[in-house]
Enzyme design. Structure first.
Site, short mmCIF file in Angstrom:
data_model
loop_
_atom_site.label_atom_id
_atom_site.label_comp_id
_atom_site.label_asym_id
_atom_site.label_seq_id
_atom_site.Cartn_x
_atom_site.Cartn_y
_atom_site.Cartn_z
N GLU A 151 54.00 36.51 28.07
CA GLU A 151 54.39 35.64 29.19
C GLU A 151 55.70 34.90 28.86
OE1 GLU A 151 49.97 34.69 31.11
OE2 GLU A 151 51.15 33.02 30.38
N HIS B 204 45.13 46.20 56.04
CA HIS B 204 46.33 47.01 55.81
C HIS B 204 47.54 46.31 56.40
CE1 HIS B 204 48.93 50.48 55.45
NE2 HIS B 204 49.29 50.28 56.71
N MET C 20 39.44 32.12 24.97
CA MET C 20 40.10 30.82 25.11
C MET C 20 40.80 30.80 26.47
SD MET C 20 41.54 29.95 21.36
CE MET C 20 40.46 29.28 20.09
N LEU D 95 46.19 13.15 31.01
CA LEU D 95 44.95 13.94 31.04
C LEU D 95 45.29 15.41 31.32
CD1 LEU D 95 42.72 11.48 33.14
CD2 LEU D 95 42.95 11.62 30.64
P1 FAD Z 1 42.12 21.77 25.86
O1 FAD Z 1 42.76 22.10 27.15
O2 FAD Z 1 42.83 22.17 24.62
O3 FAD Z 1 41.88 20.21 25.87
C1 FAD Z 1 41.39 19.54 24.78
C2 FAD Z 1 41.80 18.09 24.88
O4 FAD Z 1 41.08 17.34 23.89
C3 FAD Z 1 43.27 17.84 24.59
O5 FAD Z 1 43.84 17.10 25.62
C4 FAD Z 1 43.27 17.06 23.28
O6 FAD Z 1 44.32 16.13 23.20
C5 FAD Z 1 41.93 16.36 23.36
N1 FAD Z 1 41.40 15.96 22.07
C6 FAD Z 1 41.26 16.71 20.95
N2 FAD Z 1 40.67 16.00 19.97
C7 FAD Z 1 40.43 14.76 20.48
C8 FAD Z 1 39.82 13.60 19.96
N3 FAD Z 1 39.32 13.56 18.73
N4 FAD Z 1 39.74 12.50 20.76
C9 FAD Z 1 40.23 12.54 22.03
N5 FAD Z 1 40.79 13.63 22.57
C10 FAD Z 1 40.89 14.73 21.81
N6 FAD Z 1 44.21 29.84 30.10
C11 FAD Z 1 43.99 30.38 31.32
O7 FAD Z 1 42.83 30.54 31.72
N7 FAD Z 1 45.03 30.76 32.12
C12 FAD Z 1 46.32 30.63 31.74
O8 FAD Z 1 47.23 30.98 32.49
C13 FAD Z 1 46.58 30.07 30.46
N8 FAD Z 1 47.85 29.92 30.04
C14 FAD Z 1 48.07 29.35 28.80
C15 FAD Z 1 49.39 29.23 28.37
C16 FAD Z 1 49.67 28.68 27.14
C17 FAD Z 1 51.10 28.54 26.68
C18 FAD Z 1 48.59 28.20 26.34
C19 FAD Z 1 48.87 27.56 25.02
C20 FAD Z 1 47.28 28.33 26.75
C21 FAD Z 1 47.01 28.92 27.99
N9 FAD Z 1 45.71 29.10 28.44
C22 FAD Z 1 45.48 29.67 29.66
C23 FAD Z 1 44.55 28.69 27.64
C24 FAD Z 1 44.02 27.34 28.15
O9 FAD Z 1 45.05 26.38 28.08
C25 FAD Z 1 42.83 26.89 27.31
O10 FAD Z 1 41.86 27.92 27.28
C26 FAD Z 1 42.20 25.65 27.91
O11 FAD Z 1 43.14 24.60 27.97
C27 FAD Z 1 40.99 25.20 27.08
O12 FAD Z 1 40.45 24.06 27.64
P2 FAD Z 1 39.63 22.99 26.78
O13 FAD Z 1 39.18 21.97 27.76
O14 FAD Z 1 38.61 23.67 25.96
O15 FAD Z 1 40.66 22.37 25.74
P1 NAD Z 2 46.36 36.33 21.56
O1 NAD Z 2 45.11 36.43 20.81
O2 NAD Z 2 46.37 36.64 23.01
O3 NAD Z 2 47.47 37.27 20.93
C1 NAD Z 2 47.81 37.20 19.58
C2 NAD Z 2 48.47 38.51 19.21
O4 NAD Z 2 49.02 38.35 17.93
C3 NAD Z 2 47.48 39.67 19.16
O5 NAD Z 2 48.01 40.75 19.86
C4 NAD Z 2 47.37 39.94 17.67
O6 NAD Z 2 47.09 41.29 17.37
C5 NAD Z 2 48.75 39.51 17.18
N1 NAD Z 2 48.81 39.15 15.78
C6 NAD Z 2 47.89 38.48 15.06
N2 NAD Z 2 48.31 38.34 13.78
C7 NAD Z 2 49.53 38.93 13.71
C8 NAD Z 2 50.47 39.13 12.66
N3 NAD Z 2 50.23 38.71 11.44
N4 NAD Z 2 51.63 39.78 12.94
C9 NAD Z 2 51.87 40.23 14.20
N5 NAD Z 2 51.01 40.09 15.22
C10 NAD Z 2 49.86 39.44 14.98
O7 NAD Z 2 46.91 34.85 21.27
P2 NAD Z 2 48.09 34.01 21.93
O8 NAD Z 2 48.97 34.89 22.74
O9 NAD Z 2 48.66 33.20 20.84
O10 NAD Z 2 47.30 33.07 22.91
C11 NAD Z 2 46.30 32.17 22.41
C12 NAD Z 2 45.18 31.99 23.40
O11 NAD Z 2 45.65 31.32 24.55
C13 NAD Z 2 44.62 33.29 23.81
O12 NAD Z 2 43.28 33.36 23.37
C14 NAD Z 2 44.65 33.30 25.28
O13 NAD Z 2 43.40 33.58 25.83
C15 NAD Z 2 45.10 31.93 25.71
N6 NAD Z 2 46.14 32.10 26.72
C16 NAD Z 2 45.76 32.62 27.91
C17 NAD Z 2 46.71 32.87 28.88
C18 NAD Z 2 46.28 33.46 30.18
O14 NAD Z 2 45.10 33.42 30.47
N7 NAD Z 2 47.19 33.98 30.98
C19 NAD Z 2 48.04 32.61 28.63
C20 NAD Z 2 48.40 32.11 27.40
C21 NAD Z 2 47.43 31.86 26.45
#
Ligand code: FAD
Ligand code: NAD
Length: 466
Positions: free
Chosen positions: A187, A444, A318, A38
């Site tokens: 990151e 502070h 997202m 999960l």
């Molecule tokens: P998800 O977390 O994507 O969960 C969806 C779930 O639905 C999955 O487990 C999937 O398997 C399941 N699912 C899909 N289709 C089906 C189906 N048909 N039947 C059953 N299950 C299904 N956000 C932050 O706020 N802070 C961060 O530091 C951060 N770091 C990130 C780092 C990375 C590398 C990535 C990729 C993302 C990061 N994010 C971060 C973004 C964050 O992970 C997402 O915004 C968040 O997980 C979205 O939550 P969700 O519940 O909408 O979907």
């Molecule tokens: P992002 O939208 O943060 O960044 C994508 C970057 O790729 C942008 O700067 C965009 O201008 C660039 N880009 C797009 N098309 C391109 C191209 N053709 N050539 C070169 N650059 C291009 O997306 P991400 O970093 O892939 O992350 C995906 C999502 O996951 C984000 O929406 C983010 O909110 C979420 N996320 C959040 C965190 C966090 O909250 N710390 C960490 C990781 C991911």
């Protein structure tokens, strides 16, 4: 057939929080997850594992670069055990996902493992170890997102990878080419730079983290360049090819010249796409838009009245905490309450070091909207706390309304600003003025003093320590 008040499809931070809140409000609740664990993207291949690697690599960097400044000498060589680092990350993930199993159990939520799909608007088929169908009065779609790519790129998951593979590599890349200077690229780029890889970030826009305040982009670029990351902004990638262990990325720069980058890994981090594959939305008549997002109204209700959608699969940022707020909102609406989310006050954070954190409007947005504002900025290097720890990069910027002094946006770069941003969110939630923040006592020495000082600078241009 089991019958539920609510079925939640997807167990990420949106889905599992929605399920908990529904159960707390007395609804009989089921959650369906296609994977064995999960927690969704966030816990398995997102927020949690990326922060674990950021923390481990930060410790290594401190040991090789900063311990000596503090008078700590390490006899012999400091070595990375990368296999152990990845195993530790997995241990953190496992512990966290098991915590969700405990929470589901505690709240008496039935968990189904398998792909959930609509049979019709009130029946969901679950294709797992066995096939079964459940009936649900209401359904919440929380199926999240998957990495997106560019049409000409083949993600082979070995050398041309997404964040998912980058979190579980078996070796440290020699040269990682990162396409996309957004949150993931920076990151994970920083993780591998700290571990010794050459890292080149190729970004389409004219600055990294292009949706955040311009001053944050500038500061983070400066600091990460010092750390050795190479940035190629205003570069449009046109091809990515792999030959054996070598990956070549071709891009066109602002002058229309072709530039090539050769490395051993290419991380594609150009955003994520909403994920509804296999859900059979059409069987329930639920509409998605041309971007693949499930369409919802202000109550996060789809065009089918008993089906709601939350998190990455709908419009908006997202982010895990945005998905969580939406999960709570839908549960409370189903219970007859009148909840509200102020999307302007969802903070955004990049967990590089220094961290980057924002809430509210950026200067660019205020200018574009023609809103008259005052800006106050305070550098971290002027704080005693920053000098004590050696974290002197960054600043806090407070933007307030030129007439009323109401805080409109707060943007930070620096140590622990991911935590500091909460003060700004609280202030803005209560519609504080910059002067309100400026007149509050801040302990502070803390990094938080920069928030007070920036507020003083915004309200009357009278910071005390600069
Ligand atoms: P998800 O977390 O994507 O969960 C969806 C779930 O639905 C999955 O487990 C999937 O398997 C399941 N699912 C899909 N289709 C089906 C189906 N048909 N039947 C059953 N299950 C299904 N956000 C932050 O706020 N802070 C961060 O530091 C951060 N770091 C990130 C780092 C990375 C590398 C990535 C990729 C993302 C990061 N994010 C971060 C973004 C964050 O992970 C997402 O915004 C968040 O997980 C979205 O939550 P969700 O519940 O909408 O979907
Ligand atoms: P992002 O939208 O943060 O960044 C994508 C970057 O790729 C942008 O700067 C965009 O201008 C660039 N880009 C797009 N098309 C391109 C191209 N053709 N050539 C070169 N650059 C291009 O997306 P991400 O970093 O892939 O992350 C995906 C999502 O996951 C984000 O929406 C983010 O909110 C979420 N996320 C959040 C965190 C966090 O909250 N710390 C960490 C990781 C991911």
């Amino acid at each position: 057939m089991s019958k539920y008040d609510v079925a939640v499809i997807g167990s990420g931070p949106g889905g599992y929080v929605a399920a908990i809140r529904c159960a707390q409000l007395g609804m009989k609740t089921a959650i369906i997850e296609k994977y064995n664990t999960l927690g969704g993207t966030c816990l398995n291949v997102g927020c949690i594992p990326s922060k674990a690697l950021l923390d481990s690599s930060h410790h290594y960097e401190d040991a090789i670069k900063h311990f000596a400044d503090h008078g700590i000498d390490i006899p012999g060589e400091v070595k990375i055990n990368f296999k152990k680092m990845i195993e530790r990350k997995q241990g953190v993930v496992d512990m966290t996902t098991k915590g969700i199993v405990f929470l589901m159990d505690k709240n008496k939520i039935d968990v189904y493992h398998g792909i959930g799909s609509f049979k019709d608007a009130t029946h969901i088929e679950i294709d797992g170890e066995k096939k079964e169908t459940i009936e649900a009065t209401n359904t919440i779609i929380a199926t999240g997102s998957k990495p997106s790519t560019l049409p000409f790129i083949t993600i082979d998951k070995e050398r041309i990878i997404t964040s998912t593979e980058a979190l579980s590599l078996t070796e440290i890349p020699k040269h990682m080419i990162v396409i996309g200077g957004g949150v993931i690229g920076l990151e994970l780029g920083q993780v591998y730079r700290r571990l010794g890889a050459e890292v080149s970030v190729v970004e389409y826009m004219d600055r990294i983290i292009p949706t955040m305040d311009g001053a944050q982009s500038k500061e983070l670029t400066k600091v990460m360049k010092k750390q050795g990351v190479k940035f190629y902004v205003s570069h449009r990638v046109s091809a990515v090819e792999r030959k054996g262990k070598e990956v070549t990325v071709t891009a066109t720069n602002k002058k229309d010249e072709e530039v090539t980058f050769t490395g051993d890994y290419c991380l594609v981090s150009v955003g994520r796409r909403p994920y509804t594959d296999g859900l059979k939305l059409e069987n329930a008549g639920v509409k998605a838009n041309e971007r693949g997002q499930v369409e919802v109204n202000d109550h996060l209700q789809t065009n089918v009245s008993n089906i709601y959608a939350i998190g990455d699969v709908i419009r908006g940022a997202m982010l895990a905490h945005k998905a969580e707020e939406e999960g709570v909102l839908v549960a409370e609406i189903l219970a007859g309450q009148k909840p509200h989310i102020d999307y302007n006050l969802i903070p955004g954070v990049v967990y590089t070091w220094p961290e980057v954190a924002s809430v509210g409007k950026t200067e660019e947005q205020l200018k574009e909207a023609g809103i008259a504002y005052k800006s106050g900025q305070f550098p971290m290097r002027a704080l005693g706390r920053s000098r004590a720890s050696g974290d002197t990069d960054g600043f806090v910027k407070v933007l307030s309304d030129a007439t009323t002094d109401e805080v409109l946006g707060v943007h930070m770069v620096g140590a622990r600003v991911a935590d500091l941003i909460t003060e700004a969110v609280t202030a803005m939630e209560f519609r504080a003025s910059a002067e309100d923040i400026a007149r509050m006592s801040h302990a502070h020495p803390t990094y938080a003093e920069a928030v007070k000082e920036a507020a003083l600078a915004a309200t009357e241009n009278r910071p005390l320590h600069i």
